[in-house]
Design a protein around this motif. Structure first.
Motif, PDB file in Angstrom:
ATOM      1  N   LYS A  42      -2.035  44.187  50.484  1.00  0.00           N
ATOM      2  CA  LYS A  42      -0.905  44.998  50.949  1.00  0.00           C
ATOM      3  C   LYS A  42      -0.363  45.901  49.839  1.00  0.00           C
ATOM      4  CE  LYS A  42       0.762  41.861  54.501  1.00  0.00           C
ATOM      5  NZ  LYS A  42       1.916  41.109  54.994  1.00  0.00           N
ATOM      6  N   SER A  43      -1.145  46.081  48.781  1.00  0.00           N
ATOM      7  CA  SER A  43      -0.759  46.932  47.646  1.00  0.00           C
ATOM      8  C   SER A  43       0.519  46.455  46.954  1.00  0.00           C
ATOM      9  CB  SER A  43      -0.625  48.392  48.079  1.00  0.00           C
ATOM     10  OG  SER A  43      -1.874  48.880  48.487  1.00  0.00           O
ATOM     11  N   GLN A  44       0.699  45.168  46.865  1.00  0.00           N
ATOM     12  CA  GLN A  44       1.818  44.566  46.144  1.00  0.00           C
ATOM     13  C   GLN A  44       1.274  43.869  44.898  1.00  0.00           C
ATOM     14  OE1 GLN A  44       5.373  44.053  47.459  1.00  0.00           O
ATOM     15  NE2 GLN A  44       4.654  45.925  48.422  1.00  0.00           N
ATOM     16  N   MET A  45       2.082  43.772  43.858  1.00  0.00           N
ATOM     17  CA  MET A  45       1.700  43.009  42.668  1.00  0.00           C
ATOM     18  C   MET A  45       1.489  41.552  43.083  1.00  0.00           C
ATOM     19  SD  MET A  45       1.391  42.571  39.260  1.00  0.00           S
ATOM     20  CE  MET A  45       2.199  43.887  38.366  1.00  0.00           C
ATOM     21  N   ILE A  46       0.388  40.966  42.680  1.00  0.00           N
ATOM     22  CA  ILE A  46       0.121  39.561  42.974  1.00  0.00           C
ATOM     23  C   ILE A  46       1.203  38.718  42.294  1.00  0.00           C
ATOM     24  CG2 ILE A  46      -1.514  37.659  42.610  1.00  0.00           C
ATOM     25  CD1 ILE A  46      -3.761  39.824  42.721  1.00  0.00           C
ATOM     26  N   LYS A  47       1.857  37.871  43.068  1.00  0.00           N
ATOM     27  CA  LYS A  47       3.009  37.113  42.569  1.00  0.00           C
ATOM     28  C   LYS A  47       2.677  36.218  41.388  1.00  0.00           C
ATOM     29  CE  LYS A  47       5.622  37.100  46.849  1.00  0.00           C
ATOM     30  NZ  LYS A  47       6.218  36.275  47.923  1.00  0.00           N
ATOM     31  N   ASP A  48       1.445  35.745  41.288  1.00  0.00           N
ATOM     32  CA  ASP A  48       1.058  34.868  40.177  1.00  0.00           C
ATOM     33  C   ASP A  48       1.075  35.583  38.829  1.00  0.00           C
ATOM     34  OD1 ASP A  48       0.662  32.872  42.030  1.00  0.00           O
ATOM     35  OD2 ASP A  48      -1.526  32.990  41.979  1.00  0.00           O
ATOM     36  N   TYR A  49       1.112  36.917  38.835  1.00  0.00           N
ATOM     37  CA  TYR A  49       1.019  37.696  37.600  1.00  0.00           C
ATOM     38  C   TYR A  49       2.353  38.266  37.142  1.00  0.00           C
ATOM     39  CZ  TYR A  49      -3.942  37.589  38.813  1.00  0.00           C
ATOM     40  OH  TYR A  49      -5.212  37.194  39.143  1.00  0.00           O
ATOM     41  N   THR A  50       3.422  37.936  37.845  1.00  0.00           N
ATOM     42  CA  THR A  50       4.728  38.512  37.521  1.00  0.00           C
ATOM     43  C   THR A  50       5.830  37.512  37.841  1.00  0.00           C
ATOM     44  OG1 THR A  50       6.229  40.386  37.926  1.00  0.00           O
ATOM     45  CG2 THR A  50       4.933  39.620  39.800  1.00  0.00           C
ATOM     46  N   ASN A  51       6.926  37.612  37.113  1.00  0.00           N
ATOM     47  CA  ASN A  51       8.097  36.791  37.430  1.00  0.00           C
ATOM     48  C   ASN A  51       9.169  37.602  38.142  1.00  0.00           C
ATOM     49  OD1 ASN A  51       6.973  34.500  36.192  1.00  0.00           O
ATOM     50  ND2 ASN A  51       7.674  35.186  34.194  1.00  0.00           N
ATOM     51  N   ASP A  52       9.144  38.910  37.914  1.00  0.00           N
ATOM     52  CA  ASP A  52      10.195  39.755  38.477  1.00  0.00           C
ATOM     53  C   ASP A  52       9.683  40.833  39.431  1.00  0.00           C
ATOM     54  OD1 ASP A  52       9.030  41.614  36.775  1.00  0.00           O
ATOM     55  OD2 ASP A  52      10.821  41.943  35.561  1.00  0.00           O
ATOM     56  N   GLY A  53       8.367  40.887  39.660  1.00  0.00           N
ATOM     57  CA  GLY A  53       7.803  41.876  40.577  1.00  0.00           C
ATOM     58  C   GLY A  53       7.384  43.169  39.913  1.00  0.00           C
ATOM     59  N   LEU A  54       7.719  43.344  38.648  1.00  0.00           N
ATOM     60  CA  LEU A  54       7.392  44.560  37.916  1.00  0.00           C
ATOM     61  C   LEU A  54       6.672  44.236  36.608  1.00  0.00           C
ATOM     62  CD1 LEU A  54       7.639  47.663  37.498  1.00  0.00           C
ATOM     63  CD2 LEU A  54       9.846  47.219  36.415  1.00  0.00           C
ATOM     64  N   HIS A  55       7.263  43.368  35.803  1.00  0.00           N
ATOM     65  CA  HIS A  55       6.700  43.019  34.494  1.00  0.00           C
ATOM     66  C   HIS A  55       5.720  41.863  34.624  1.00  0.00           C
ATOM     67  CE1 HIS A  55      10.460  45.133  33.573  1.00  0.00           C
ATOM     68  NE2 HIS A  55       9.709  45.676  32.622  1.00  0.00           N
ATOM     69  N   LEU A  56       4.770  41.826  33.701  1.00  0.00           N
ATOM     70  CA  LEU A  56       3.741  40.796  33.748  1.00  0.00           C
ATOM     71  C   LEU A  56       4.192  39.528  33.040  1.00  0.00           C
ATOM     72  CD1 LEU A  56       0.583  42.961  32.933  1.00  0.00           C
ATOM     73  CD2 LEU A  56       1.484  42.299  35.173  1.00  0.00           C
TER      74      LEU A  56
END
Length: 176
Positions: free
Chosen positions: A144-158
């Motif tokens: 769905k073109s969203q950052m994979i949740k496992d790779y971020t805590n805030d949705g933007l930063h890794l």
């Protein structure tokens, strides 16, 4: 200039433990939180003065967050490409913008379609200019073109897992 590698960008670049990930290289992290593409452009002299062998560049997220157009971002990439033509001994490697996860990171200005637009035109521009382009977006994006949740805590930063994926992307393409 032997084995010197520079990472240039904003908070996404700043957050990487690049020296730890690539211990065989002398690394300098020129990422600064909140930097926009015009500010990164003006800091390019500082990076070039350090005389790296390679520069890994990612910019444009903060521009989009402030509502700047993809055209403005691409214009600044073109300016950097023009400057780099004078430094043929330094390899410029352009990295795509990462997706955001809009369920974790709420912002009216971060539009996933604008990130895709910048990446689409940036890939074409790099191809035209014969500059290496690294598609990080695909490695970090859900269907769905969203950052994979496992790779971020805030949705933007890794987070740490996200930076390991980034490192693996660069290694798998033999860029480091």
């Amino acid at each position: 200039m032997k084995n010197r590698i520079a990472f240039l960008g904003d908070s996404l670049t700043e957050g990487g433990c690049w020296e730890e990930y690539f211990p065989a290289y002398e690394i300098s992290n020129f990422g600064i939180s909140g930097e926009r593409s015009d500010e990164i452009l003006f800091r390019l002299d500082e990076v070039l003065f350090w005389e790296p062998k390679k520069i890994f560049l990612m910019m444009g997220i903060n521009d989009l967050g402030e509502g700047l157009s993809s055209e403005k971002i691409l214009t600044n990439y073109k300016k950097i490409f023009s400057i780099m033509k004078e430094h043929k001994d330094i390899e410029l490697i352009v990295q795509s913008l990462l997706p955001t996860n809009e369920t974790l990171f709420k912002s009216d200005n971060f539009d996933g379609l604008k990130i895709l637009e910048v990446n689409f035109h940036l890939r074409d521009l790099c191809e035209k200019e014969k500059i290496t382009f690294v598609d990080l977006y695909t490695a970090f994006s859900t269907y769905k073109s969203q950052m994979i949740k496992d790779y971020t805590n805030d949705g933007l930063h890794l987070n740490e897992a996200g930076y390991r994926v980034w490192r693996n992307c660069l290694q798998s393409q033999n860029l480091i």
